[in-house]
Every structure is written in C-alpha cells, then in structure tokens.
Design an enzyme around this catalytic site. Structure first.
Site, PDB file in Angstrom:
ATOM      1  N   ASP A 158       0.844  -1.202   0.000  1.00 53.64           N
ATOM      2  CA  ASP A 158       0.000   0.000   0.000  1.00 53.64           C
ATOM      3  C   ASP A 158       0.881   1.255   0.000  1.00 53.64           C
ATOM      4  O   ASP A 158       0.607   2.225  -0.704  1.00 53.64           O
ATOM      5  CB  ASP A 158      -0.909  -0.006   1.237  1.00 53.64           C
ATOM      6  N   HIS A 186      -4.650  -3.420   6.502  1.00 50.37           N
ATOM      7  CA  HIS A 186      -4.413  -3.682   5.077  1.00 50.37           C
ATOM      8  C   HIS A 186      -5.745  -4.133   4.483  1.00 50.37           C
ATOM      9  O   HIS A 186      -6.015  -5.317   4.344  1.00 50.37           O
ATOM     10  CB  HIS A 186      -3.340  -4.754   4.895  1.00 50.37           C
TER      11      HIS A 186
END
Ligand code: NDP
Length: 327
Positions: A158, A186
């Site tokens: 990410d 996440h």
C-alpha cells in the site's frame, strides 16, 4: 557466518513464485548474506513447491545454501530467523467473515505454535496472507515466548502504491518522495497519509492542496489498486506483493534510509490513540534490526477520522477472532 534460515509458507502460490528467486538472489538480506530456504506448503501443493525448488537449484544462486520443502510446520519453522507467512485461505464466494477468520485461525494458530516451539531467538515474522493484520495477531497470540513485536503484517505494498500514485500526480520521481505513511488495516479502510510527506523539501499536502483529490481519487485508488490489477491482469497482484514483502524485511533488518521512514503493521503500543496490542500500520523507522514508531506527528481532522475508521475495523476483527476462541 551461518546462513540465515528463511521460511516461506504458501511457497507454491503466485506470490511465492515471485518471492523465492529474489530472496535467493540476495534482494532480501543483501549481497553478503547466505540464505537457506524452507518452503512450507499444504500436502497437495508440496509437489509444485518441489518443482519451484528444482528451478531455484537451476539458478545456481551463490547465496543460496540449501532448500527444504515440507508440509510440516514444525520442521519449516525449526531454527527460522525470518518467516514470511504468505499462504492463507482466501475468501471464496458465499463465505461469511466468521468462516474466513476461522479457516485462517486453523492455519495461523499452528504456525504460531510452531514458531514458538522452534524458531531462532531472533525470529522476525511478516504476514502477507489476508486478512494479514488479524492473521498476524492470531499467530502472535499462540507464540507467547516470542516477543510480541516480532509479529508484523504487510502494508508496504500500500505504501509503495501510494508513493507511485503521488509521483505521477506531481510529476516527480518516486525517489523524490519521502515520509509517506499508511495507517490502520491492510484493507479498503487503510489510510495513506501525505500530510507529513516531503517532496524535494516541500510538503506534499501543500503542493497537492486539494483535499477532494485526496479523498475522492488518491485514497480510493490506493485502497482499490488490488481489485484494479485483478480486473486488468485477470489474476491478483503477485510480483508487486512479493517485492513489498522483500522491502519490508530488508528495511526491518538493514534499516530505513536517514530522513525517511516506511510503513509496517506492528503491534500497537498505544501511540496515536491506537489501542494497545492490535496489529495496525504506522510510520516507522528501522535501525539495528528494530523498528520504532515515528512519534510526535500532528494528526489533523482529515487524518484522524480515517485512522479511527480503519482502527475500528481492526478492533472488530480482533473481537471476532476472540469470540471464535482463536486467540
Ligand atoms: P497468492 O500467492 O496470490 O496469495 C497468497 C496470500 O497473499 C493470499 O492470502 C492473498 O490474499 C495474500 N495477499 C496479500 N497481499 C496481496 C496482494 N497485494 N496481491 C495478492 N495477494 C495478496 O495465492 P495463491 O493462491 O497463488 O497461493 C497460495 C498458496 O498458499 C497455495 O499454494 C496454497 O497451497 C498455499 N497455502 C499454504 C498454507 C501453508 O503453508 N500452511 C496454508 C494455506 C495455503 P487475497 O486472497 O486476499 O488476495
């Protein structure tokens, strides 16, 4: 020096295939460190993992001192210094969240126990398999003799995705962007934060100067990038996930560059109002093989709401696995 034992679970999967060759080539621990690989798979995938091991042999990597393939977690984690837990049970159609958590409890509980029983005293664990933060929590809770801080989950993909998006928005190279942070889970609720990000000595938030773009374009693009890749490629991201796993362990062991930080999901110490114990992403620096949360950042209203939402989801996941008796 003895080789570093690196255990990879789900070794016959897509991410495993993109990961193992880079570990063996020295990308994980640097060009002077020998590695010995242990590949863990479920019984029906052992043969495929053996095929990957044959290909690893055929690369004649000077830094690869050995490979073992097994379906026995005890053997796989015995003496492990680094563990990359990639194999997990994906959510399938019609599966309830409770079923998903339960199926993963069945994987991460015995793996935590095996790490507790036999891993080396310097073991460092990275969970990649989803739901990664909560899977890491399950493994950690079944490894009471291992320092809790050694269990981490991956938000580096990410982080890397956010840097890449920002670099194309601003027309700068990725190397010009420093101190970006991913907070929380996440998952789709993750929060990529550019309010402390530096671009060639200037504030990224000031250069962007557009909260609508952040809220409506940047954040959802980063959070939904996995789905966009499935849509384009017809398969989930694998090489970029493997690359991020390498970056995570590399920086944890070898350190983050001066003046920069990275993002790791780690057990919270209560910093920034994140409840202690949950495995949440923070901006961290790493030095001497230890990470520490970057302290003293001012969190504005825009960030606070989003961090709180992602953390609330992690608390819910923790409560759900607790209710199922998995931790
Ligand atoms: P992948 O190698 O593509 O993915 C493995 C895991 O990583 C999944 O849980 C996946 O979650 C997760 N993941 C995290 N980040 C990403 C990302 N950015 N992109 C894609 N995946 C991401 O799965 P495969 O099905 O190819 O392989 C899994 C392997 O694991 C199989 O070989 C299976 O046999 C093995 N396995 C091994 C176990 C063990 O060793 N005990 C236990 C269970 C499985 P998501 O599904 O949400 O994308």
């Amino acid at each position: 020096m003895a080789p570093v034992n690196v255990t990879v679970t789900g070794a016959a999967g897509q991410i495993g295939y993109a990961l193992l060759f880079r570990i063996a080539s020295g990308a994980l621990l640097g060009p002077d460190t020998q590695v010995s690989l242990r590949l863990l798979e479920i019984p029906q995938a052992v043969k495929a993992a053996e095929g990957t091991a044959m290909e690893l042999d055929d690369c004649a990597f000077p830094l690869l001192s050995g490979i073992e393939v097994t379906d026995d977690a005890k053997k796989a984690f015995d003496g492990a210094n680094v563990a990359l837990l990639v194999g997990a049970r994906p959510r399938t159609k019609g599966m309830e969240r409770g079923d998903l958590l339960e199926a993963n409890g069945g994987i991460f509980k015995p793996q935590g126990e095996a790490i507790n029983a036999g891993a080396a005293s310097d073991i460092r664990v990275l969970v990649v398999g989803n739901p990664a933060n909560t899977n890491a929590l399950i493994a950690q809770q079944h490894a009471p003799d291992v320092p809790a801080a050694r269990f981490t989950a991956m938000t580096r993909l990410d982080h890397n995705r956010a840097i890449s998006q920002l670099s194309s928005k601003l027309g700068v190279s990725v190397g010009d962007i420093k101190r970006l942070a991913i907070w929380g889970n996440h998952s789709a609720t993750q929060y990529p934060d550019v309010f402390h990000t530096d671009v060639n000595g200037k504030s990224a938030a000031d250069i962007v100067n557009d909260e609508t773009w952040l809220a409506e374009s940047f954040i959802p693009t980063v959070a939904k990038r996995g789905a966009a890749i499935i849509e384009a490629r017809g398969a989930s991201s694998a090489a970029s996930a493997a690359n991020a796993a390498i970056d995570h362990i590399h920086d944890w062991v070898l350190g983050t560059p001066a003046g920069d930080w990275t993002s790791m999901a780690i057990p919270s110490d209560g910093s920034y109002g994140v409840p202690e114990g949950i495995i949440s992403s923070f901006p961290v620096t790493c030095q001497g093989g230890e990470y520490s949360i970057v302290q003293g950042l001012e969190i504005n209203e825009f960030s606070r709401t989003r961090i709180d939402a992602s953390v609330a989801e992690l608390v819910e996941e923790r409560d759900a696995v607790r209710a199922l008796g998995l931790i």
